[in-house]
Design a protein around this motif. Structure first.
Motif, PDB file in Angstrom:
ATOM      1  N   GLU A  20      35.260 -36.625 -14.862  1.00 52.88           N
ATOM      2  CA  GLU A  20      36.699 -36.501 -15.129  1.00 52.88           C
ATOM      3  C   GLU A  20      37.055 -35.223 -15.888  1.00 52.88           C
ATOM      4  O   GLU A  20      37.548 -35.252 -17.010  1.00 52.88           O
ATOM      5  N   TYR A  72      33.856 -36.308  -6.683  1.00 45.52           N
ATOM      6  CA  TYR A  72      34.774 -37.405  -7.009  1.00 45.52           C
ATOM      7  C   TYR A  72      34.630 -37.809  -8.475  1.00 45.52           C
ATOM      8  O   TYR A  72      35.630 -37.987  -9.180  1.00 45.52           O
ATOM      9  N   ARG A  73      33.414 -37.915  -8.938  1.00 46.60           N
ATOM     10  CA  ARG A  73      33.157 -38.299 -10.322  1.00 46.60           C
ATOM     11  C   ARG A  73      33.666 -37.238 -11.296  1.00 46.60           C
ATOM     12  O   ARG A  73      34.115 -37.545 -12.400  1.00 46.60           O
ATOM     13  N   PRO A  80      41.666 -38.747 -12.458  1.00 42.68           N
ATOM     14  CA  PRO A  80      42.491 -39.595 -11.601  1.00 42.68           C
ATOM     15  C   PRO A  80      43.765 -38.863 -11.180  1.00 42.68           C
ATOM     16  O   PRO A  80      44.415 -38.211 -11.998  1.00 42.68           O
ATOM     17  N   PHE A 122      37.174 -41.595  -2.616  1.00 43.98           N
ATOM     18  CA  PHE A 122      38.536 -41.067  -2.491  1.00 43.98           C
ATOM     19  C   PHE A 122      39.435 -42.102  -1.824  1.00 43.98           C
ATOM     20  O   PHE A 122      39.083 -42.682  -0.791  1.00 43.98           O
ATOM     21  N   LYS A 123      40.609 -42.330  -2.403  1.00 45.36           N
ATOM     22  CA  LYS A 123      41.479 -43.407  -1.937  1.00 45.36           C
ATOM     23  C   LYS A 123      42.363 -42.994  -0.775  1.00 45.36           C
ATOM     24  O   LYS A 123      42.796 -43.815   0.022  1.00 45.36           O
ATOM     25  N   LYS A 145      41.991 -38.628  -5.559  1.00 52.87           N
ATOM     26  CA  LYS A 145      41.312 -39.641  -6.364  1.00 52.87           C
ATOM     27  C   LYS A 145      42.352 -40.605  -6.963  1.00 52.87           C
ATOM     28  O   LYS A 145      43.324 -40.143  -7.562  1.00 52.87           O
TER      29      LYS A 145
END
Length: 275
Positions: free
Chosen positions: A118, A143-144, A148, A202-203, A275
């Motif tokens: 993050e 991603y990590r 967000p 990933f959303k 994300k």
């Protein structure tokens, strides 16, 4: 076909001073269609975010996109990661000379072993993933490392001839090699890269084709043909200005056409993953 040595030779020609290097960046932005697409997406995204964000160029290379990002917003804190130590040192020196080292840094990193959490609001990856075997591992690591709500922006060849490369069996049989022989895969299709990114966490993934018909023609005029000539003989460096004097206006029109249109197929992909 050896692509990197030609890029390095051209870079050395323009690296004699900070201003000539900036000129080189500007020329690349005009000639490289992927830069048109990347800059378009960054301009749209930048209107929706704060000015004190952290940005990562994952595979920063010669520093072209870090220069654009650092020019886009003086409040952005930008990191460029690469595996080539000489390029890292060169970029750190250049950005120090133009007084941007307070907000720009370059460092060595193997993206397959990247271990951060993050940190970044925007991650840019331009023509990198096709060089990495463990792409799913890299997607998980990035991603990590993202905050967000952050976005990963990817430019990579599609499986419709984006690498202009032949399979190894074909090369062995007929002696023909592709234009670019440094890729570990011929390219992605929309479903494959979307699935891999969603598997990494990933959303929301938005993937579309670039280098449609007009873009493919532009790429041949602005990159493939001149680099093919330079691979034959460095004497063609002398002819390059005259070549581009004739072809550059055509390439500009084709680039505008490609960026403005929606392509049902293309040799490149532009992917946004959130994300």
């Amino acid at each position: 076909m050896q692509y990197d040595p030609i890029k390095k030779s051209l870079g050395n020609v323009f690296n004699v001073s900070p201003w000539s290097r900036i000129l080189f960046y500007k020329l690349l932005d005009l000639l490289l269609l992927r830069s048109w697409h990347i800059r378009k997406e960054i301009r749209a995204w930048s209107k929706k975010v704060a000015s004190d964000i952290k940005v990562l160029d994952a595979g920063s290379g010669f520093g072209q996109y870090v220069y654009y990002l650092s020019s886009k917003n003086k409040g952005w804190d930008i990191t460029g990661l690469d595996v080539k130590k000489e390029q890292i040192a060169d970029c750190n020196t250049f950005f120090a000379r133009i007084n941007r080292r307070d907000r720009v840094r370059f460092a060595y990193a193997d993206l397959t072993k990247m271990d951060q959490e993050e940190m970044y609001d925007l991650v840019v990856s331009v023509d990198v993933m096709e060089h990495i075997e463990d792409d799913e591992g890299v997607f998980r690591n990035i991603y990590r490392a993202m905050n967000p709500g952050g976005m990963m922006l990817i430019s990579t060849p599609s499986d419709q001839g984006g690498s202009d490369a032949h399979h190894h069996e074909a090369e062995h049989q007929d002696g023909v090699t592709g234009f670019i022989d440094e890729h570990v895969r011929d390219g992605y299709n929309l479903q494959e890269i979307t699935q891999k990114l969603k598997k990494a966490g990933f959303k929301d993934v938005d993937a579309r084709y670039s280098y449609g018909r007009p873009g493919s023609i532009s790429w041949k005029l602005s990159m493939k043909y001149p680099i093919s000539m330079l691979n034959v003989s460095k004497v063609f460096f002398i002819l390059l200005p005259f070549y581009y004097l004739l072809t550059f206006p055509i390439s500009i029109v084709l680039n505008i056409w490609d960026v403005s249109g929606h392509h049902k197929k293309g040799t490149g992909l532009i992917v946004k993953a959130f994300k």
